[in-house]
Structure formats: structure tokens, C-alpha cells
Write an enzyme that holds these catalytic residues in place. Structure first.
Site, mmCIF file in Angstrom:
data_model
loop_
_atom_site.group_PDB
_atom_site.id
_atom_site.type_symbol
_atom_site.label_atom_id
_atom_site.label_comp_id
_atom_site.label_asym_id
_atom_site.label_seq_id
_atom_site.Cartn_x
_atom_site.Cartn_y
_atom_site.Cartn_z
ATOM 1 N N GLU A 202 45.284 35.507 44.072
ATOM 2 C CA GLU A 202 44.114 35.259 43.226
ATOM 3 C C GLU A 202 44.523 35.173 41.759
ATOM 4 O O GLU A 202 44.087 34.276 41.021
ATOM 5 C CB GLU A 202 43.095 36.378 43.445
ATOM 6 C CG GLU A 202 41.766 36.163 42.766
ATOM 7 C CD GLU A 202 40.744 37.220 43.146
ATOM 8 O OE1 GLU A 202 39.828 37.462 42.339
ATOM 9 O OE2 GLU A 202 40.860 37.816 44.235
ATOM 10 N N SER A 285 55.240 42.730 58.880
ATOM 11 C CA SER A 285 55.696 43.434 60.074
ATOM 12 C C SER A 285 55.784 42.460 61.230
ATOM 13 O O SER A 285 55.098 41.435 61.258
ATOM 14 C CB SER A 285 54.737 44.565 60.475
ATOM 15 O OG SER A 285 54.549 45.481 59.430
ATOM 16 N N ASP A 363 41.510 39.596 52.987
ATOM 17 C CA ASP A 363 41.228 39.586 51.550
ATOM 18 C C ASP A 363 40.261 40.723 51.241
ATOM 19 O O ASP A 363 39.060 40.620 51.500
ATOM 20 C CB ASP A 363 40.635 38.244 51.145
ATOM 21 C CG ASP A 363 40.413 38.138 49.639
ATOM 22 O OD1 ASP A 363 40.695 39.117 48.923
ATOM 23 O OD2 ASP A 363 39.964 37.072 49.187
ATOM 24 N N ASP A 366 38.851 41.623 44.935
ATOM 25 C CA ASP A 366 38.362 40.524 44.110
ATOM 26 C C ASP A 366 38.350 40.955 42.650
ATOM 27 O O ASP A 366 38.010 42.115 42.337
ATOM 28 C CB ASP A 366 36.932 40.117 44.501
ATOM 29 C CG ASP A 366 36.898 39.101 45.626
ATOM 30 O OD1 ASP A 366 37.844 38.303 45.731
ATOM 31 O OD2 ASP A 366 35.936 39.112 46.411
#
Length: 855
Positions: A202, A285, A363, A366
Site C-alpha cells: 500500500e 511458509s 489485507d 489500511d
């Protein structure tokens, strides 16, 4: 003449005194190093236990704790954890509570980290979680804390850890304070922080735009997941219809550098936090489960190797926890990998089920641009008050530091955490927006109290898919893929985690899907809740007979809930899938040995993408062509002894710099992970793309082949300088080394002698970024040193749990003076694993030390 014997005698005396001094220093050093080593045999009285507890240790010092009650079990685990790793625990709690300067003194980096953690309020959230978690969880956490404190009672710092002795020479130190159960909950915030996703992307988008000034070109650096080439974890046939629509396709218009200053300030501030688990593209991973129909034993196999930052001691602590009689009151019979300071087992198996974790890439963060007016913030045309508090950071040997923390409805304002942070930013806003200068706040799911503490204990007792789903519903942060297999023959996948739902905002000047910073003054951009537990992707016994979860996209685009775009690009996961598919198609049963071999597969996807193109480039200079020739007959395996792997890595680093350095902001150069491999894969088919042009050469327009030629020539020169002029003498392992460092005493600022005993010997390794043997390195750093790697490897045989294997990065102990501080590191570097006894009989047979803790 008579003076010569006296001189000789004097020299002998001086030499003897020097020798005695060296012996004294050596003996003193040995005493200081060995003084904290724990008692591992005999009996120790521990106040608070209700009955004797047996602690056995195997040849690697791995403890198995057997107790009659759950409280005694976790109290004994706390005692043993403090025996082995209390300084690590103490360091972690100082970081997670924003008190690192209290421990290490007036260090600018420590104070910067404390400011960020205090601003985010990790400890404050953990204190709220104490009242949220269940009664049993509180009892277990308290028992663990009681065990830690029982070990600390009556011991001076030098008896607890050598680190206190060394630090005590530099800053004033008091005896460590008692362990609090909230200290354990606060560690979950560090886990969530290091495993957050999309945050970097972002910021990268927003900070790259003013350089390239084209949204479409920015998005070329963040390509969609290549599901035409790389499979997702689950197939669409396994899923319910999507519950969240894709984001609207909107344009972005940014034309003022003030916004970039604010976002850059936020980035610097947040980057100050120590990476306790590691962070970045190399952090991921591998995990997979294979159904019994395809295995040698006829029962499932499960493999897991989390890729995290490397440190000494390593992140994981191996442990077995067993109730002597498994009942509803004492339901634990589990073995696996714990973390010092956290009771229980995070990854491992019980008598019925094994589970592994990988980062899901959801996600969960923000950035919101906030219009702040004094002590108010504007929302929907009106103002509401900021939340303001003052924090005091104590500094060992220095003056306290006062910090004012301001928060909006979206979270803390992070663009003023450091003293050099700009006050505000210029936002990309629609007409009629409230002003044009904004500050930056961070929304993050882990800043809301959650129940992950409950999930850890629920996972340890889960026996089937239903119980895994119930545990997953408690697993708020960090968002992880769960793969599991059961003794009775089932395999499956479950996605847990608290994932925000974001609304599609019509006419938005920025994408509203969470990939760009969001307008905080418009509530339409606020999170709309979280994805329902029932909508999270899951599968049980898929038709193909295996599940691979290696950080790739969870579901095909357009299906399932919107989880975010922070996933890996699937080069590792596809290689694992391909090898499993080939083995199954050939009728070769999967077993522990072949699974171990797959975990250290070093086939290099960079070679598959780049080598054919590099071999087509015409190099006029025979010297430059010497490196190119290494690629011609290379098997494309990045082994430690491979000259070609060293050359390709050098070419890759040069290629990224030649192609992108002129287009990206400082500090955001390509790291070389899977995203950049996908970007370059697509660019290779566009030989005249503007990305190939070097903007620092006005009047000249470079193309693909010219940049590739430059990269190859520079790589040849670099390796000649670093290793030698004969390409045949180059070795990848000479450049690519795993060097775990102590977080406090391992850096250049401490004396070399201290670094010598706290930092294990570096290991030459193969593998690399986006390779199954994922020893990642940062192509922007100028070094090939490993930055993240398999922090452990495990293979669980559900047909015979005692046939399972494991290995940790360094060793069980956190004491540099212990033989178990780094005794597993050479095996780890060679790709070997150790026997993992589980049943009472196997643990007893492997026991080399027996300690009884008595009431």
C-alpha cells in the site's frame, strides 16, 4: 652480557603473567557463560505445584513435561521456559510493551521502536484481551506466569542470563520484574505485526506514483496472481459463491509531494519496530498434507516449515506437553513448536491431529488520510474529537521521553511517531474535500482485542475438522492458513483470521479495495465489519488427495470472500504441487524421507525464467561471457556449491537495479522476491517497455537486451572482485550464508568477543528467494546474506507419530554457553532432521536427563 639472562627471565615472567591473565579471563568467561545454565536432572522444589511434575530432555535438550493437572503442566512449562530462555522472553516483552529503552539504554533505535509500539498500543490491547479470553485460558496463562516467577525467585540477574551481565556493564539494570500473564498475550501482537500483509504494498504504490506519474505503470509493479500458471490453494469447486464483489476500477490523481512526505514519514516510523519474527517478501511458509491413499504408511503426512527472520536463539522452542491422564480437566497430549513467553504449542500435533500454519496474506491494515483541525478530526462534514493520551518512555541511564499519542476512529496517527515526521500530507481528494493537508492513521485488525489466546489452546486439543474450524473462529490475528491431518485418515484446509470487509465506493478518487491509502473524512471508506467465519475458505479431503498452502492465493479470483492481495506469487507452491503430482502419478508412495527431500528442493524459478533469455544475449567481451557460459549446462539447482547460482543471483540484483532504481523512491528498491520475479517475467516479453529505459541517461533509450547485457557484465565484475576471476571457482554458498545474530548482543556496536560467543558460526547454504528451500535474501541490500529462512522444519507421519521428524534453526537453549544454543544449526543447514519421539514410551527411551519438580 649478564643483562641478557635477566631480560630473558623478565620476558618469561611477563609471558607467564600474560598467560595467567588469559587463563583467568578464559575461566572467568567460562564461569559467566555457564553460570545461568539450568539444572536438568534431580529434584527442584517449586512452590505452587499441586503434585510432582516430570521433565525429561532428549539428546538435543528438548523438554517433555508430564503433569497431573493442566495448571501444573503450564506452570512447569513456564518454569522450563525461564530456565532455557528467560532473556529472550524479557527482551520480547520489553519490545511488545514499548519499553526496550528500559532494557538497553539510550539507544535511538530503541527509543524510536518504543515510540511506535506505544503509539500502536500493543500492551494496552493485550490488557483488554485478558478480560476477553476464556476462564481456562486465563488459568493457563496465570499458571505459566507463576512457573516463570518461581524460577526467577531468589536469582540475581547473572544467574538468569549472561546478557544481563553484559548489559549491566553498559547501563544500570535492576533484577527482572515478575512475569505477568499479559506479557504472553502481548507477544501475539508482535506475531501479528510481523505477519501483517499488504501494508508495504500500500505504501509502495502511493510513494511510487509521483516518480512514474502513471497509475497503470504503478500497477504493473503489483501484478495480479498468475492463476493461469500457478494454482491457488483451493479450487473453485470447493467453495461457496463469493460474498464480496471485486473492487471498482477507478483512477487516481496525485499531484502533490506533501502526501508522499507524510506517507514516507509513516513508513519510517513503522519500520522502526524490531522484526521479532521477520517481515517482507521472504517471510512466508511452506505447508502441505497428503492423504493416506498416496503415502507409504496408508495414513496422512503433514509437512510445515515457516519462513521467518533468522536470529540466535531461533524463534521456536521445541517442547512436549502431556497430561499423565488425558481427561476433560486435563486434555493436553501435544508436542511441537512453542515460542518462549507463550504457553502451549503453536504448531505441532496431538495424539489425533497434526496442524501446520502459513501466512495467508490477508489485507488486515489500511492507511487513512485524516483532516485534523486542532484536537478535532473531520468526518462526513462534521468534526469529532481526537483521542489523546500521554506515554512516558523510561530510558535506562537516561532521561525519560514524553510521547503524545493521538488517535482517530480509524486508529492511531502514525505520521508523527518520530521527531522528524512531517505534520501532514496533501491527499488525492475529490472536489469539495475538507482542505488539502492530511495526517496518516493506521487501521489494523490486531488493534482490536481478540481471542487468539483462546485459539492456541483450542488448536492443541482439536481432533477433527469441526474442532479445527471452531479453533479457527477464535484465531483473530495473524491471519494464517491452517492445514491439518488426522490419525483416522482425513486431511483438510481452514482459513481463519479477522479480515475486514471494504465497501466499493462509487466515483472514488482512489481504489477502495485497500490497496491505496483511504480518505478518512468519508465514512463510506470505513471498514464494514469482517468476513463471517462461515464464509472463510475451507476444504476436507479434496479429490486430488493433497493440499498445498505455501502463501499463494487462497481461491481463484472472483470466488470466495475478498481476502486481499498480499499473497506470494506461487512459484514455491507450484513447484511443490508439481513434484507431488509427479510422484503420485508415477505410483511412488510419499513417505517421511521424500517429504524431507521436498522441503529442501532447490530448483530455481529465476533460472527457469531468466536463463534462456540471458543465453540469447550476445556479449562481445569474452571476459563478460565467462559468467554467461555457466548457465548453458546448468541443472538450475541453486545448491551451495553451484557457480551458476552465484552468477544468476548477481545478475538478478544488477538487473533489478538497472531496471527500477531510477523509477522508485529511496528505501523502496526491489527486494527481489516473488512479486519482482513475476514483474520481470512479464517484462521480458516487452523488450521496449519504458521500465527498461534508464532515465539517468537523457537522450538515450535503453531496451531489454541492453539492460541485460549491463547486468551480466556488472555481475561478472562483482563476482571476480568478491571470489576470483575463474567462474568455475565461484560458489553460491560463499555469498549466501545463514548467520543468525543475537538481537541485543549480536551487532557491530558490541565488542567482537561478545559477538563471537552470542552469534553462531555462519552456515553456507543453497536455496534462495521463491525457492522451496526458502533461504531468502534482499536484492536491494548489496548482500546475499540470508534474511529469512525456514525457522524450523517438521514432517508428521499420522500413521506412526514416533516416526515423525523435526529440526529447529539453532537449538533449544537461549544460553550462549549451552551446547544446545546452536547444535541443530549445522543439521538444519544440511537439510537434515531429527527423530521426534511422541508416545510416552518413545519419550522415555530418548530421555537423557530427568528432572522432577516437586511441590
Amino acid at each position: 652480557m649478564p643483562r641478557r639472562p635477566r631480560l630473558r627471565t623478565a620476558l618469561v615472567v611477563v609471558a607467564s603473567l600474560v598467560l595467567l591473565a588469559l587463563v583467568a579471563v578464559t575461566l572467568l568467561g567460562a564461569f559467566v557463560l555457564r553460570r545461568p545454565l539450568p539444572q536438568v536432572s534431580g529434584e527442584i522444589a517449586v512452590e505452587g505445584l499441586s503434585a510432582p511434575v516430570e521433565v525429561t530432555r532428549d539428546a538435543q535438550g528438548v523438554p517433555t513435561v508430564a503433569a497431573a493437572t493442566a495448571e501444573d503442566l503450564f506452570m512447569a512449562q513456564g518454569y522450563v521456559a525461564a530456565q532455557d530462555r528467560f532473556f529472550e522472553m524479557d527482551y520480547r516483552r520489553h519490545v511488545t510493551s514499548g519499553r526496550l529503552a528500559e532494557l538497553v539504554g539510550d539507544e535511538p533505535d530503541a527509543i524510536a521502536a518504543d515510540k511506535v509500539v506505544r503509539t500502536l498500543g500493543w500492551r494496552r490491547v493485550a490488557e483488554q484481551e485478558w478480560d476477553l479470553v476464556g476462564e481456562d485460558t486465563r488459568r493457563y496463562l496465570q499458571a505459566y506466569a507463576d512457573g516463570v516467577n518461581a524460577y526467577l525467585a531468589g536469582r540475581d540477574p547473572g544467574e538468569i542470563a549472561v546478557e544481563y551481565t553484559v548489559l549491566g556493564l553498559q547501563v544500570p539494570l535492576e533484577s527482572p520484574e515478575p512475569w505477568d500473564p499479559v506479557d504472553s498475550l502481548a507477544w501475539l501482537k508482535a506475531m501479528a505485526w510481523d505477519l501483517r500483509s499488504n501494508y508495504d504494498a500500500e505504501l509502495d504504490r502511493a510513494l511510487t506514483y509521483p516518480v512514474v506519474e502513471d497509475v497503470g505503470r504503478v500497477e504493473e509493479l503489483f501484478p495480479a496472481y498468475p492463476q493461469d500458471r500457478h494454482a491457488t490453494i483451493l479450487d473453485a469447486a470447493d467453495l461457496t459463491p463469493a460474498t464480496v464483489a471485486p473492487a471498482a476500477d477507478v483512477a487516481l490523481d496525485i499531484d502533490d509531494a506533501d502526501l508522499q512526505d507524510a506517507l514516507a514519514s509513516a513508513d519510517r516510523a513503522l519500520a522502526a519496530v524490531p522484526e521479532l519474527l521477520g517481515e517482507g517478501e521472504g517471510t512466508g511458509s511452506n505447508s502441505w498434507v497428503v492423504a493416506g491413499e498416496h503415502t507409504a504408511s496408508g495414513s496422512p503426512l503433514l509437512a510445515n516449515d515457516p519462513h521467518l527472520g533468522i536470529s540466535a536463539p531461533g524463534i521456536w522452542s521445541q517442547v512436549g506437553l502431556r497430561c499423565t491422564e488425558v481427561t476433560d480437566a486435563c486434555p493436553f497430549d501435544v508436542s511441537g513448536f512453542s515460542m518462549a513467553g507463550l504457553p502451549g504449542v503453536v504448531i505441532g500435533h496431538n495424539a489425533e491431529l497434526a496442524w501446520g500454519l502459513t501466512n495467508m496474506g490477508a489485507d488486515v491494515t489500511d492507511f487513512f488520510l485524516e483532516r485534523v483541525e486542532g484536537d478535532q478530526v473531520r468526518v462526513d462534514g462534521v468534526t469529532e474529537p481526537l483521542t489523546v493520551r500521554t506515554e512516558t518512555i523510561e530510558v535506562a541511564g537516561g532521561d525519560p521521553v514524553e510521547l503524545t499519542v493521538r488517535s482517530t476512529r480509524h486508529g492511531p496517527i502514525v505520521s508523527e511517531v518520530l521527531t522528524d515526521v512531517a505534520d501532514a500530507g496533501q491527499a488525492p481528494v475529490p472536489d469539495g474535500a475538507p482542505g488539502n493537508r492530511f495526517e496518516v492513521a493506521l487501521s489494523w485488525t490486531a488493534l482490536e482485542p481478540g481471542s487468539t489466546g483462546d485459539a492456541i489452546f483450542a488448536m492443541m486439543t482439536a481432533g477433527d475438522a469441526t474442532e479445527i474450524a471452531a479453533a479457527a473462529a477464535l484465531f483473530d490475528v495473524p491471519a494464517q492458513n491452517i492445514v491439518f491431518a488426522t490419525v483416522d485418515g482425513h486431511i483438510g484446509y481452514q482459513a481463519p483470521g479477522r479480515v475486514p470487509v471494504r465497501a466499493d465506493v462509487p466515483g472514488s478518487p482512489v481504489p477502495s479495495d485497500g490497496t491505496w491509502p483511504r480518505p478518512g473524512w468519508d465514512s463510506r471508506y470505513d471498514w464494514q465489519g469482517y468476513v463471517e467465519d462461515a464464509a472463510m475458505p475451507r476444504a476436507l479431503d479434496p479429490a486430488e488427495g493433497f493440499v498445498v498452502a505455501a502463501n499463494q492465493q487462497v481461491t481463484p479470483g472472483g470466488t470466495g470472500p475478498r481476502l486481499g492481495d498480499g499473497t506470494d506469487y506461487g512459484y514455491r507452491s507450484q513447484r511443490i504441487r508439481d513434484l507431488l503430482t509427479e510422484q503420485i502419478a508415477a505410483g511412488e508412495p510419499v513417505d517421511v524421507a521424500t517429504t524431507q527431500a521436498l522441503q529442501v528442493d532447490q530448483q530455481d524459478p529465476y533460472a527457469r525464467v531468466l536463463a534462456p533469455v540471458l543465453l540469447e544475449v550476445e556479449l562481445d567481451d569474452a571476459f563478460d561471457a565467462g559468467g554467461q557460459e555457466l548457465l548453458r549446462d546448468w541443472d538450475q539447482v541453486a545448491s551451495a556449491d553451484s557457480p551458476a547460482a552465484a552468477y544468476l543471483a548477481a545478475v538478478w540484483a544488477e538487473l533489478l537495479e538497472q531496471t527500477f532504481a531510477d523509477d522508485l523512491p529511496d528505501g523502496h528498491e526491489p527486494t527481489g522476491g516473488s512479486r519482482w520475479l513475476e514483474v520481470v517475467t512479464r517484462l521480458l516479453d516487452q523488450p521496449t517497455s519504458p521500465w527498461w529505459d534508464d532515465r539517468s541517461t537523457p537522450g538515450v533509450v535503453e531496451g531489454r537486451d541492453e539492460i541485460l547485457s549491463r547486468a551480466m557484465a556488472e555481475a561478472r565484475l562483482e563476482l571476480t572482485a568478491q571470489i576470483g576471476s575463474r567462474p568455475a571457482d565461484w560458489r553460491w554458498g560463499l555469498l549466501h550464508q545463514a548467520a543468525p545474530a543475537h538481537p541485543v548482543l549480536g551487532g557491530e556496536q558490541v565488542p567482537a568477543a561478545v559477538r563471537w560467543f552470542t552469534n553462531p558460526r555462519p552456515q553456507q547454504v543453497g536455496g534462495g528467494s521463491s525457492i522451496v528451500d526458502a533461504t531468502a535474501w534482499d536484492a536491494s541490500s548489496g548482500s546475499y546474506t540470508v534474511t529469512a529462512a525456514p525457522s524450523m522444519r517438521m514432517v508428521v507421519d499420522l500413521g506412526d507419530l514416533d516416526a515423525s521428524t523435526w529440526v529447529a534453526l539453532t537449538g533449544t537453549s537461549g544460553h550462549p554457553g549451552s551446547q544446545h544454543y546452536d547444535d541443530q544449526l549445522p543439521r538444519w543447514a544440511r537439510g537434515e532432521q531429527l527423530a521426534w519421539p511422541f508416545t510416552a514410551a518413545a519419550v522415555d527411551a530418548a530421555a537423557e536427563h530427568r528432572l522432577t519438580l516437586t511441590p
